[in-house]
Design a protein around this motif. Structure first.
Motif, PDB file in Angstrom:
ATOM      1  N   ILE A   1       5.014   3.890   4.313  1.00  0.00           N
ATOM      2  CA  ILE A   1       6.419   3.779   4.703  1.00  0.00           C
ATOM      3  C   ILE A   1       6.576   3.978   6.198  1.00  0.00           C
ATOM      4  N   LEU A   2       7.276   3.052   6.847  1.00  0.00           N
ATOM      5  CA  LEU A   2       7.568   3.154   8.275  1.00  0.00           C
ATOM      6  C   LEU A   2       9.072   3.329   8.461  1.00  0.00           C
ATOM      7  N   THR A   3       9.448   4.070   9.488  1.00  0.00           N
ATOM      8  CA  THR A   3      10.873   4.121   9.839  1.00  0.00           C
ATOM      9  C   THR A   3      11.274   2.748  10.381  1.00  0.00           C
TER      10      THR A   3
ATOM     11  N   GLU B   1       9.921   2.233  13.787  1.00  0.00           N
ATOM     12  CA  GLU B   1       8.499   1.856  13.799  1.00  0.00           C
ATOM     13  C   GLU B   1       8.319   0.393  13.416  1.00  0.00           C
TER      14      GLU B   1
ATOM     15  N   THR C   1       0.795  17.036  14.446  1.00  0.00           N
ATOM     16  CA  THR C   1       1.820  16.051  14.085  1.00  0.00           C
ATOM     17  C   THR C   1       1.853  15.952  12.563  1.00  0.00           C
TER      18      THR C   1
ATOM     19  N   ALA D   1       0.699   8.295  -4.794  1.00  0.00           N
ATOM     20  CA  ALA D   1       1.019   7.744  -3.472  1.00  0.00           C
ATOM     21  C   ALA D   1       0.004   6.696  -3.024  1.00  0.00           C
TER      22      ALA D   1
ATOM     23  N   ARG E   1       4.602  11.497   3.913  1.00  0.00           N
ATOM     24  CA  ARG E   1       4.187  10.260   3.237  1.00  0.00           C
ATOM     25  C   ARG E   1       4.889  10.083   1.898  1.00  0.00           C
TER      26      ARG E   1
ATOM     27  N   ARG F   1      -7.881   1.919   3.981  1.00  0.00           N
ATOM     28  CA  ARG F   1      -6.845   2.325   3.024  1.00  0.00           C
ATOM     29  C   ARG F   1      -6.625   1.287   1.937  1.00  0.00           C
TER      30      ARG F   1
ATOM     31  N   SER G   1       0.661  13.705   6.076  1.00  0.00           N
ATOM     32  CA  SER G   1      -0.532  13.433   6.893  1.00  0.00           C
ATOM     33  C   SER G   1      -0.434  14.300   8.131  1.00  0.00           C
TER      34      SER G   1
ATOM     35  N   PRO H   1       9.854  10.387   3.783  1.00  0.00           N
ATOM     36  CA  PRO H   1       8.713   9.503   3.999  1.00  0.00           C
ATOM     37  C   PRO H   1       8.904   8.603   5.236  1.00  0.00           C
ATOM     38  N   GLY H   2       7.904   8.599   6.088  1.00  0.00           N
ATOM     39  CA  GLY H   2       7.971   7.831   7.336  1.00  0.00           C
ATOM     40  C   GLY H   2       8.401   8.676   8.522  1.00  0.00           C
ATOM     41  N   ASP H   3       9.000   9.843   8.269  1.00  0.00           N
ATOM     42  CA  ASP H   3       9.424  10.725   9.373  1.00  0.00           C
ATOM     43  C   ASP H   3       8.266  11.591   9.815  1.00  0.00           C
ATOM     44  N   GLN H   4       8.245  11.918  11.094  1.00  0.00           N
ATOM     45  CA  GLN H   4       7.210  12.827  11.580  1.00  0.00           C
ATOM     46  C   GLN H   4       7.749  13.740  12.679  1.00  0.00           C
TER      47      GLN H   4
ATOM     48  N   TYR I   1       1.530   5.736  15.416  1.00  0.00           N
ATOM     49  CA  TYR I   1       2.348   6.877  14.983  1.00  0.00           C
ATOM     50  C   TYR I   1       2.520   7.883  16.112  1.00  0.00           C
ATOM     51  N   ILE I   2       1.406   8.184  16.769  1.00  0.00           N
ATOM     52  CA  ILE I   2       1.440   9.184  17.847  1.00  0.00           C
ATOM     53  C   ILE I   2       0.291   8.873  18.792  1.00  0.00           C
TER      54      ILE I   2
ATOM     55  N   TYR J   1      -4.779  13.230  21.171  1.00  0.00           N
ATOM     56  CA  TYR J   1      -5.152  12.456  19.987  1.00  0.00           C
ATOM     57  C   TYR J   1      -4.184  11.304  19.753  1.00  0.00           C
TER      58      TYR J   1
ATOM     59  N   ARG K   1       3.345  14.024   9.406  1.00  0.00           N
ATOM     60  CA  ARG K   1       4.005  12.776   8.991  1.00  0.00           C
ATOM     61  C   ARG K   1       4.200  12.803   7.486  1.00  0.00           C
TER      62      ARG K   1
ATOM     63  N   ALA L   1       0.821  -1.218   0.000  1.00  0.00           N
ATOM     64  CA  ALA L   1       0.000   0.000   0.000  1.00  0.00           C
ATOM     65  C   ALA L   1       0.850   1.261   0.000  1.00  0.00           C
ATOM     66  N   ASN L   2       2.169   1.127  -0.234  1.00  0.00           N
ATOM     67  CA  ASN L   2       3.062   2.308  -0.247  1.00  0.00           C
ATOM     68  C   ASN L   2       3.074   3.059   1.078  1.00  0.00           C
TER      69      ASN L   2
END
Ligand SMILES: [Zn+2]
Ligand SMILES: [Zn+2]
Lengths: 180, 180
Positions: free
Chosen positions: A24-26, A29, B89, B21, B93, A93, B155, B131-134, A53-54, A59, B91, A21-22
Motif C-alpha cells: 500500500i502506498l499513500t 507516494e 523509520t 499480508a 503495512r 517480494r 516494516s 497502511p502506507g503511513d510512516q 520510502y526513505i 539508509y 512504515r 502484492a498488497n
C-alpha cells in the motif's frame, strides 16, 4: 524521454503490481512513482519502476517493480568521498528476479540480455531470487537484473542512495533524466 | 521467560499475520522469528514479534508484528561511541499503529497504557499510522507503540540495530533474554 502518456501508462501498470502484492502506498507516494527508462527509449525491455520510502544520510528503502522480462541495466555504485559506495540488499517480494554480479560466470544463465545493448552486459554470475529470497551487493560491484515472465517486486534496503553517481556500463545511459 | 510451547504458539500466530499480508519468509527466517516479552511475562499485553532481514554495519531492515492491542514498551536508542544512536523509520503495512514519541502531549490519545506498568510510559505525542503511513524516530528519543484491534505489521528501516544498548523506561525490562 518518456511522453506524459507513456509515463501515466507505466505508472498505472506499476500500481497494479503493488496492488497484486498488497503493498500500500499513500497517494503522495503514488504521485512520486519514478519510471526510469535510462534514456534508452525502450522501457519495456530496459527500465525500472520505483518508489522511495526513505533516503536519509544513513539508509534508504525503496520498492522496485520490474515488468515481465524488463531489465535494469548493468551498473555499479562507486565510492564517494569517505564512503565506500552504496551497499544494496535486494529482497524479492513477488515474481522472480535473475540478478547478475561480478564473480564466476554462470554457464547457460537464465536471463536474456537485451540484444540492442549486448556489449554493455559484462557480468554473469547468476543469483536467482524467489519471494522471500534476498542478496546483498557489496559497494562498487557491477550488477544488473531481470524479472521473470510474471514481472517482479523487489524491496531494496541500502545505504544512502545517490543515483547521480551511479556508473553504467552502457555509455548511452543517463540515469537522472535532465529536468525540462 | 517464555515456555517452548508459548514461543511456538506466538510464532505461528506471527506467521498467520505475515500470511494475511502476503509477506513471504524463507523457512530459515521463519525459524528465526523473535518473540520479545521483555522479561515481563505478559506477552499479549507488552511484547513484540519480529524478523530481521538484514543488519549490517550501516543499515537494518526488520518486519515487526504486534498482536491486537499489544504494546512495545517505552524505550530509546542512545548514542554509542561515535554514532548518534539508532534512527528508525516505521512504515505501517497492515492494521493500525499508535506511536508515541517525545513532544507536545496529545490530549485523549487513543492507546491504553498497560495498567501494570503505567509509571513507565512517559511520552504521549501521538502519531497514528495506517497502511502506507510512516514516521521516522530520531536517535535518543523516547518512544512506544501499540497496535489497534486487528494487530499490525510494521516494516522498520533503520541504522544498525544493537538491541543490547536500548534503554527502557521500565527498570524491570530485559530486552535481550539471557541465553540458557
Ligand atoms: Zn544498484
Ligand atoms: Zn525503537
Amino acid at each position: 524521454m518518456l511522453s506524459v502518456s507513456d509515463y501515466q501508462k507505466a505508472k498505472s501498470k506499476t500500481m497494479s503490481y503493488f496492488e497484486q502484492a498488497n503493498i500500500i502506498l499513500t497517494s503522495e507516494e503514488q504521485e512520486k512513482i519514478e519510471i526510469a527508462d535510462f534514456g534508452l527509449n525502450d522501457l519495456e525491455r530496459q527500465g525500472l519502476e520505483l518508489v522511495t520510502y526513505i533516503n536519509n544520510e544513513h539508509y534508504c528503502a525503496k520498492e522496485l517493480v520490474l515488468f515481465p522480462l524488463q531489465t535494469c541495466p548493468e551498473h555499479k555504485h562507486p565510492p564517494i568521498g569517505d564512503s565506500l559506495g552504496k551497499t544494496e540488499t535486494f529482497r524479492c517480494r513477488y515474481g522472480k528476479v535473475y540478478l547478475y554480479v561480478e564473480g564466476e560466470p554462470s554457464i547457460d544463465f537464465k536471463a536474456s540480455i537485451p540484444s540492442s545493448s549486448k556489449d554493455y552486459y559484462t557480468v554473469s554470475h547468476e543469483i536467482e531470487l524467489h519471494p522471500g529470497d534476498q542478496f546483498t551487493i557489496p559497494p562498487n560491484t557491477l550488477h544488473w537484473f531481470q524479472a521473470g515472465e510474471e514481472g517482479a517486486i523487489v524491496s531494496e534496503f541500502s545505504t544512502t542512495s545517490r543515483d547521480e553517481y551511479d556508473i553504467f556500463t552502457d555509455p548511452h545511459i543517463t540515469r537522472v533524466p535532465k529536468k525540462t
